[in-house]
Design a protein around this motif. Structure first.
Motif, PDB file in Angstrom:
ATOM      1  N   GLY A  22      38.499 -17.965  -8.653  1.00 36.64           N
ATOM      2  CA  GLY A  22      37.304 -18.398  -7.938  1.00 36.64           C
ATOM      3  C   GLY A  22      37.336 -18.019  -6.471  1.00 36.64           C
ATOM      4  N   MET A  23      38.498 -18.137  -5.843  1.00 37.86           N
ATOM      5  CA  MET A  23      38.612 -17.825  -4.419  1.00 37.86           C
ATOM      6  C   MET A  23      38.510 -16.329  -4.153  1.00 37.86           C
ATOM      7  N   THR A  24      39.135 -15.516  -5.002  1.00 36.36           N
ATOM      8  CA  THR A  24      39.045 -14.070  -4.777  1.00 36.36           C
ATOM      9  C   THR A  24      37.651 -13.544  -5.127  1.00 36.36           C
ATOM     10  N   HIS A  25      36.989 -14.196  -6.080  1.00 34.58           N
ATOM     11  CA  HIS A  25      35.589 -13.851  -6.351  1.00 34.58           C
ATOM     12  C   HIS A  25      34.755 -14.111  -5.103  1.00 34.58           C
ATOM     13  N   ALA A  26      35.034 -15.214  -4.428  1.00 38.39           N
ATOM     14  CA  ALA A  26      34.302 -15.532  -3.199  1.00 38.39           C
ATOM     15  C   ALA A  26      34.552 -14.485  -2.120  1.00 38.39           C
ATOM     16  N   LEU A  27      35.754 -13.914  -2.081  1.00 37.58           N
ATOM     17  CA  LEU A  27      36.028 -12.852  -1.107  1.00 37.58           C
ATOM     18  C   LEU A  27      35.157 -11.631  -1.379  1.00 37.58           C
ATOM     19  N   GLY A  28      34.994 -11.295  -2.673  1.00 33.63           N
ATOM     20  CA  GLY A  28      34.118 -10.182  -3.032  1.00 33.63           C
ATOM     21  C   GLY A  28      32.677 -10.462  -2.641  1.00 33.63           C
ATOM     22  N   VAL A  29      32.239 -11.699  -2.871  1.00 34.85           N
ATOM     23  CA  VAL A  29      30.885 -12.100  -2.472  1.00 34.85           C
ATOM     24  C   VAL A  29      30.732 -11.995  -0.961  1.00 34.85           C
ATOM     25  N   GLY A  30      31.761 -12.448  -0.239  1.00 38.21           N
ATOM     26  CA  GLY A  30      31.725 -12.364   1.215  1.00 38.21           C
ATOM     27  C   GLY A  30      31.643 -10.935   1.715  1.00 38.21           C
ATOM     28  N   LEU A  31      32.315 -10.027   0.997  1.00 35.11           N
ATOM     29  CA  LEU A  31      32.250  -8.611   1.376  1.00 35.11           C
ATOM     30  C   LEU A  31      30.834  -8.072   1.245  1.00 35.11           C
ATOM     31  N   TYR A  32      30.176  -8.377   0.128  1.00 30.45           N
ATOM     32  CA  TYR A  32      28.795  -7.918  -0.055  1.00 30.45           C
ATOM     33  C   TYR A  32      27.849  -8.580   0.947  1.00 30.45           C
ATOM     34  N   ALA A  33      28.109  -9.848   1.253  1.00 31.84           N
ATOM     35  CA  ALA A  33      27.281 -10.519   2.266  1.00 31.84           C
ATOM     36  C   ALA A  33      27.473  -9.843   3.620  1.00 31.84           C
ATOM     37  N   GLY A  34      28.717  -9.468   3.929  1.00 29.81           N
ATOM     38  CA  GLY A  34      28.990  -8.764   5.176  1.00 29.81           C
ATOM     39  C   GLY A  34      28.298  -7.415   5.223  1.00 29.81           C
ATOM     40  N   ALA A  92      24.538  -2.647   2.587  1.00 27.83           N
ATOM     41  CA  ALA A  92      24.212  -2.919   1.181  1.00 27.83           C
ATOM     42  C   ALA A  92      22.919  -2.222   0.778  1.00 27.83           C
ATOM     43  N   ALA A  93      21.984  -2.126   1.710  1.00 28.45           N
ATOM     44  CA  ALA A  93      20.729  -1.429   1.419  1.00 28.45           C
ATOM     45  C   ALA A  93      20.981   0.053   1.152  1.00 28.45           C
ATOM     46  N   VAL A  94      21.992   0.604   1.822  1.00 29.95           N
ATOM     47  CA  VAL A  94      22.352   2.007   1.592  1.00 29.95           C
ATOM     48  C   VAL A  94      22.810   2.204   0.150  1.00 29.95           C
ATOM     49  N   ILE A  95      23.619   1.257  -0.352  1.00 26.37           N
ATOM     50  CA  ILE A  95      24.108   1.344  -1.735  1.00 26.37           C
ATOM     51  C   ILE A  95      22.935   1.317  -2.713  1.00 26.37           C
ATOM     52  N   VAL A  96      21.996   0.404  -2.472  1.00 26.26           N
ATOM     53  CA  VAL A  96      20.854   0.270  -3.379  1.00 26.26           C
ATOM     54  C   VAL A  96      19.997   1.539  -3.376  1.00 26.26           C
ATOM     55  N   HIS A  97      19.854   2.159  -2.214  1.00 30.40           N
ATOM     56  CA  HIS A  97      18.966   3.314  -2.101  1.00 30.40           C
ATOM     57  C   HIS A  97      19.680   4.647  -2.314  1.00 30.40           C
ATOM     58  N   GLN A  98      20.946   4.591  -2.689  1.00 31.29           N
ATOM     59  CA  GLN A  98      21.674   5.801  -3.080  1.00 31.29           C
ATOM     60  C   GLN A  98      21.973   5.687  -4.578  1.00 31.29           C
ATOM     61  N   PRO A  99      21.142   6.279  -5.421  1.00 29.56           N
ATOM     62  CA  PRO A  99      21.281   6.079  -6.874  1.00 29.56           C
ATOM     63  C   PRO A  99      22.670   6.373  -7.414  1.00 29.56           C
ATOM     64  N   TRP A 100      23.313   7.422  -6.938  1.00 34.17           N
ATOM     65  CA  TRP A 100      24.635   7.776  -7.474  1.00 34.17           C
ATOM     66  C   TRP A 100      25.673   6.723  -7.113  1.00 34.17           C
ATOM     67  N   TYR A 117      25.065   3.497  -6.353  1.00 39.46           N
ATOM     68  CA  TYR A 117      24.735   2.278  -7.091  1.00 39.46           C
ATOM     69  C   TYR A 117      25.162   2.408  -8.551  1.00 39.46           C
ATOM     70  N   ARG A 118      25.000   3.612  -9.102  1.00 36.88           N
ATOM     71  CA  ARG A 118      25.397   3.852 -10.496  1.00 36.88           C
ATOM     72  C   ARG A 118      26.901   3.732 -10.671  1.00 36.88           C
ATOM     73  N   VAL A 119      27.661   4.191  -9.687  1.00 38.93           N
ATOM     74  CA  VAL A 119      29.124   4.069  -9.741  1.00 38.93           C
ATOM     75  C   VAL A 119      29.537   2.598  -9.808  1.00 38.93           C
ATOM     76  N   VAL A 120      28.932   1.781  -8.940  1.00 44.16           N
ATOM     77  CA  VAL A 120      29.235   0.341  -8.942  1.00 44.16           C
ATOM     78  C   VAL A 120      28.846  -0.287 -10.275  1.00 44.16           C
ATOM     79  N   THR A 121      27.663   0.070 -10.768  1.00 47.92           N
ATOM     80  CA  THR A 121      27.169  -0.504 -12.020  1.00 47.92           C
ATOM     81  C   THR A 121      28.073  -0.167 -13.198  1.00 47.92           C
ATOM     82  N   TRP A 122      28.397   1.110 -13.358  1.00 53.06           N
ATOM     83  CA  TRP A 122      29.223   1.517 -14.489  1.00 53.06           C
ATOM     84  C   TRP A 122      30.664   1.028 -14.348  1.00 53.06           C
ATOM     85  N   ILE A 149      24.631  -7.142  -5.292  1.00 56.07           N
ATOM     86  CA  ILE A 149      24.091  -6.265  -4.256  1.00 56.07           C
ATOM     87  C   ILE A 149      22.586  -6.469  -4.126  1.00 56.07           C
ATOM     88  N   VAL A 150      21.898  -6.453  -5.261  1.00 51.72           N
ATOM     89  CA  VAL A 150      20.446  -6.623  -5.255  1.00 51.72           C
ATOM     90  C   VAL A 150      20.080  -8.007  -4.719  1.00 51.72           C
TER      91      VAL A 150
END
Length: 202
Positions: A43-55, A62-70, A72-77, A126-127
């Motif tokens: 739970g705590m390390t999951h929160a660190l990942g959430v904090g990274l995306y919030a940062g 984060a908007a760059v990731i969403v608007h770069q299809p390749w 975003y696809r890497v993260v998704t897959w 991310i979204v």
């Protein structure tokens, strides 16, 4: 950040953390399989990942990731593959007599890995942050205000999943879970595989 602005932020973060999904399944699997410590660490390390995306959101990356299809696809897959791997592991474990608490109780490294990778591999996060948290970030928002957004998202997420781990590892709950270990493994495996397919299909 004013209290009037912070309270809606707190509510949004709480609703996001409490929504069922791969994160809840992951914390449950680590708690039931490895005990209270593994669940809390996951739970705590999951929160660190959430904090990274919030940062990344407050920095505008984060908007760059969403608007770069390749990208975003890497993260998704990547997230889909990891969830599928966890699901297969759970289904393979369902053939045993139950959870091996003695062997898994000290497996905190796996709990750390699962918590972080499930958070980072979840494109919904991310979204979520770009669509919702970015509305709290204005050009004139101070650095303290920006990092209070990051801190709120991190602490709310960590607090929720640590609470889940503590409830699941309660002395009255854990024996019941242990008796039904094989079925819990099967159910968790099926849920994780289904979530992996859902993530992969967008």
């Amino acid at each position: 950040m004013s209290l009037q602005l912070w309270l809606p932020l707190l509510a949004i973060c709480a609703l996001g953390a409490m929504s069922p999904g791969p994160s809840l399944a992951m914390v449950m699997q680590n708690t039931v399989g490895g005990g209270r410590l593994c669940g809390v660490i996951a739970g705590m390390t999951h929160a660190l990942g959430v904090g990274l995306y919030a940062g990344l959101t407050v920095l505008g990356l984060a908007a760059v990731i969403v608007h770069q299809p390749w990208l975003y696809r890497v993260v998704t897959w990547g997230g889909a593959l990891y969830l599928a791997w966890m699901g297969i592991q759970a289904l393979r474990a369902s053939g045993g007599d139950g959870f091996s608490f003695t062997d898994q109780a000290s497996d905190w490294r796996r709990a750390m890995r699962d918590g972080l990778l499930v958070a980072l591999g979840n494109p919904k996060l991310i979204v979520f942050f770009v669509a919702l948290l970015s509305q709290f970030v204005s050009a004139d928002l101070s650095a303290a205000g920006r990092w209070s957004i990051v801190a709120t998202a991190t602490l709310v997420d960590g607090g929720w999943y640590v609470l889940v781990a503590l409830l699941l590892s309660h002395s009255r709950v854990l024996p019941w879970l242990q008796r039904h270990a094989a079925w819990i493994h099967r159910l968790t495996g099926i849920v994780l595989l289904g979530l992996a397919a859902r993530v992969a299909m967008g």
